[in-house]
Design a protein around this motif. Structure first.
Motif, PDB file in Angstrom:
ATOM      1  N   VAL A   4       2.720 -27.605   9.637  1.00  0.00           N
ATOM      2  CA  VAL A   4       3.312 -26.285   9.381  1.00  0.00           C
ATOM      3  C   VAL A   4       4.727 -26.266   9.958  1.00  0.00           C
ATOM      4  CG1 VAL A   4       3.143 -23.819   9.874  1.00  0.00           C
ATOM      5  CG2 VAL A   4       1.086 -25.116   9.291  1.00  0.00           C
ATOM      6  N   GLN A   5       5.691 -25.959   9.106  1.00  0.00           N
ATOM      7  CA  GLN A   5       7.083 -25.919   9.544  1.00  0.00           C
ATOM      8  C   GLN A   5       7.398 -24.662  10.362  1.00  0.00           C
ATOM      9  OE1 GLN A   5       9.284 -28.473   9.087  1.00  0.00           O
ATOM     10  NE2 GLN A   5       7.484 -29.527   8.314  1.00  0.00           N
ATOM     11  N   ALA A   6       6.698 -23.582  10.075  1.00  0.00           N
ATOM     12  CA  ALA A   6       6.949 -22.309  10.761  1.00  0.00           C
ATOM     13  C   ALA A   6       6.506 -22.378  12.218  1.00  0.00           C
ATOM     14  CB  ALA A   6       6.206 -21.184  10.046  1.00  0.00           C
ATOM     15  N   GLN A   7       7.098 -21.534  13.043  1.00  0.00           N
ATOM     16  CA  GLN A   7       6.738 -21.445  14.452  1.00  0.00           C
ATOM     17  C   GLN A   7       5.392 -20.737  14.637  1.00  0.00           C
ATOM     18  OE1 GLN A   7       8.390 -22.641  17.116  1.00  0.00           O
ATOM     19  NE2 GLN A   7       6.870 -21.831  18.528  1.00  0.00           N
ATOM     20  N   HIS A   8       5.096 -19.814  13.737  1.00  0.00           N
ATOM     21  CA  HIS A   8       3.889 -18.989  13.841  1.00  0.00           C
ATOM     22  C   HIS A   8       2.921 -19.379  12.723  1.00  0.00           C
ATOM     23  CE1 HIS A   8       1.607 -15.489  15.134  1.00  0.00           C
ATOM     24  NE2 HIS A   8       1.467 -15.147  13.863  1.00  0.00           N
ATOM     25  N   ILE A   9       1.706 -19.768  13.083  1.00  0.00           N
ATOM     26  CA  ILE A   9       0.695 -20.177  12.109  1.00  0.00           C
ATOM     27  C   ILE A   9      -0.154 -18.963  11.756  1.00  0.00           C
ATOM     28  CG2 ILE A   9      -1.331 -21.646  11.751  1.00  0.00           C
ATOM     29  CD1 ILE A   9       0.074 -23.689  13.628  1.00  0.00           C
ATOM     30  N   ASP A  10      -0.164 -18.632  10.449  1.00  0.00           N
ATOM     31  CA  ASP A  10      -0.922 -17.466  10.010  1.00  0.00           C
ATOM     32  C   ASP A  10      -1.987 -17.876   8.993  1.00  0.00           C
ATOM     33  OD1 ASP A  10       0.334 -17.698   7.495  1.00  0.00           O
ATOM     34  OD2 ASP A  10       1.877 -16.249   8.031  1.00  0.00           O
ATOM     35  N   LEU A  11      -2.661 -16.894   8.463  1.00  0.00           N
ATOM     36  CA  LEU A  11      -3.771 -17.105   7.544  1.00  0.00           C
ATOM     37  C   LEU A  11      -3.388 -17.978   6.349  1.00  0.00           C
ATOM     38  CD1 LEU A  11      -6.674 -16.112   7.602  1.00  0.00           C
ATOM     39  CD2 LEU A  11      -5.984 -14.183   6.190  1.00  0.00           C
ATOM     40  N   GLY A  12      -2.195 -17.834   5.846  1.00  0.00           N
ATOM     41  CA  GLY A  12      -1.735 -18.598   4.697  1.00  0.00           C
ATOM     42  C   GLY A  12      -1.582 -20.085   4.959  1.00  0.00           C
ATOM     43  N   HIS A  13      -1.545 -20.476   6.205  1.00  0.00           N
ATOM     44  CA  HIS A  13      -1.386 -21.889   6.555  1.00  0.00           C
ATOM     45  C   HIS A  13      -2.723 -22.629   6.678  1.00  0.00           C
ATOM     46  CE1 HIS A  13       2.478 -20.251   8.305  1.00  0.00           C
ATOM     47  NE2 HIS A  13       2.890 -21.165   7.432  1.00  0.00           N
ATOM     48  N   LEU A  14      -3.816 -21.893   6.718  1.00  0.00           N
ATOM     49  CA  LEU A  14      -5.113 -22.535   6.915  1.00  0.00           C
ATOM     50  C   LEU A  14      -5.537 -23.325   5.679  1.00  0.00           C
ATOM     51  CD1 LEU A  14      -7.168 -19.757   8.727  1.00  0.00           C
ATOM     52  CD2 LEU A  14      -5.973 -21.713   9.713  1.00  0.00           C
ATOM     53  N   PRO A  15      -6.287 -24.402   5.871  1.00  0.00           N
ATOM     54  CA  PRO A  15      -6.798 -25.170   4.737  1.00  0.00           C
ATOM     55  C   PRO A  15      -7.709 -24.307   3.862  1.00  0.00           C
ATOM     56  CG  PRO A  15      -7.291 -26.289   6.815  1.00  0.00           C
ATOM     57  CD  PRO A  15      -6.709 -24.961   7.148  1.00  0.00           C
ATOM     58  N   GLU A  16      -7.666 -24.559   2.576  1.00  0.00           N
ATOM     59  CA  GLU A  16      -8.429 -23.757   1.614  1.00  0.00           C
ATOM     60  C   GLU A  16      -9.928 -23.779   1.902  1.00  0.00           C
ATOM     61  OE1 GLU A  16      -9.211 -23.734  -3.150  1.00  0.00           O
ATOM     62  OE2 GLU A  16      -7.240 -24.353  -2.450  1.00  0.00           O
ATOM     63  N   ASN A  17     -10.450 -24.937   2.276  1.00  0.00           N
ATOM     64  CA  ASN A  17     -11.894 -25.010   2.525  1.00  0.00           C
ATOM     65  C   ASN A  17     -12.309 -24.112   3.682  1.00  0.00           C
ATOM     66  OD1 ASN A  17     -10.563 -26.782   4.369  1.00  0.00           O
ATOM     67  ND2 ASN A  17     -12.480 -27.837   4.750  1.00  0.00           N
ATOM     68  N   LEU A  18     -11.454 -23.917   4.645  1.00  0.00           N
ATOM     69  CA  LEU A  18     -11.765 -23.058   5.785  1.00  0.00           C
ATOM     70  C   LEU A  18     -11.741 -21.585   5.375  1.00  0.00           C
ATOM     71  CD1 LEU A  18     -12.331 -22.995   8.845  1.00  0.00           C
ATOM     72  CD2 LEU A  18      -9.878 -22.932   9.196  1.00  0.00           C
ATOM     73  N   THR A  19     -10.730 -21.177   4.648  1.00  0.00           N
ATOM     74  CA  THR A  19     -10.642 -19.782   4.242  1.00  0.00           C
ATOM     75  C   THR A  19     -11.716 -19.423   3.214  1.00  0.00           C
ATOM     76  OG1 THR A  19      -8.920 -20.336   2.642  1.00  0.00           O
ATOM     77  CG2 THR A  19      -8.198 -19.502   4.777  1.00  0.00           C
ATOM     78  N   LYS A  20     -12.039 -20.357   2.323  1.00  0.00           N
ATOM     79  CA  LYS A  20     -13.112 -20.105   1.349  1.00  0.00           C
ATOM     80  C   LYS A  20     -14.446 -19.892   2.062  1.00  0.00           C
ATOM     81  CE  LYS A  20     -11.707 -22.229  -2.953  1.00  0.00           C
ATOM     82  NZ  LYS A  20     -11.999 -23.298  -3.928  1.00  0.00           N
ATOM     83  N   ALA A  21     -14.723 -20.695   3.051  1.00  0.00           N
ATOM     84  CA  ALA A  21     -15.993 -20.587   3.784  1.00  0.00           C
ATOM     85  C   ALA A  21     -16.098 -19.250   4.510  1.00  0.00           C
ATOM     86  CB  ALA A  21     -16.140 -21.728   4.779  1.00  0.00           C
ATOM     87  N   ILE A  22     -15.011 -18.792   5.057  1.00  0.00           N
ATOM     88  CA  ILE A  22     -14.998 -17.531   5.813  1.00  0.00           C
ATOM     89  C   ILE A  22     -15.127 -16.339   4.873  1.00  0.00           C
ATOM     90  CG2 ILE A  22     -13.552 -16.011   7.223  1.00  0.00           C
ATOM     91  CD1 ILE A  22     -14.885 -18.234   8.813  1.00  0.00           C
ATOM     92  N   PHE A  23     -14.322 -16.329   3.805  1.00  0.00           N
ATOM     93  CA  PHE A  23     -14.288 -15.158   2.931  1.00  0.00           C
ATOM     94  C   PHE A  23     -15.400 -15.115   1.904  1.00  0.00           C
ATOM     95  CE2 PHE A  23      -9.772 -15.416   4.337  1.00  0.00           C
ATOM     96  CZ  PHE A  23      -9.818 -14.257   5.101  1.00  0.00           C
ATOM     97  N   SER A  24     -16.134 -16.192   1.757  1.00  0.00           N
ATOM     98  CA  SER A  24     -17.240 -16.166   0.808  1.00  0.00           C
ATOM     99  C   SER A  24     -18.564 -15.802   1.495  1.00  0.00           C
ATOM    100  CB  SER A  24     -17.397 -17.517   0.119  1.00  0.00           C
ATOM    101  OG  SER A  24     -17.769 -18.510   1.049  1.00  0.00           O
ATOM    102  N   SER A  25     -18.548 -15.726   2.820  1.00  0.00           N
ATOM    103  CA  SER A  25     -19.801 -15.381   3.526  1.00  0.00           C
ATOM    104  C   SER A  25     -19.933 -13.908   3.754  1.00  0.00           C
ATOM    105  CB  SER A  25     -19.876 -16.123   4.839  1.00  0.00           C
ATOM    106  OG  SER A  25     -18.731 -15.938   5.621  1.00  0.00           O
TER     107      SER A  25
END
Length: 64
Positions: free
Chosen positions: A43-64
């Motif tokens: 991640v080039q940005a100083q602040h890591i936010d939701l948009g930087h997370l890997p897709e498999n991680l966000t899919k697992a969280i938001f599909s449960s």
């Protein structure tokens, strides 16, 4: 830890921290460590936010 190792200091959004704590890490703590290390390095940005997370991680969280 990784900030000192790679001389890259990042901050994490509170939502990201919540996802890290809520996610069922099948690879145990090593999988979490690898995810954080990859984010710090890619991640080039100083602040890591939701948009930087890997897709498999966000899919697992938001599909449960």
């Amino acid at each position: 830890m990784y900030g000192h190792k790679y001389n890259k200091f990042k901050t994490f959004d509170q939502e990201v921290i919540h996802i890290f704590t809520d996610y069922e890490w099948k690879g145990n703590v090593r999988e979490l460590q690898n995810t954080i290390e990859r984010l710090v390095l890619t991640v080039q940005a100083q602040h890591i936010d939701l948009g930087h997370l890997p897709e498999n991680l966000t899919k697992a969280i938001f599909s449960s």
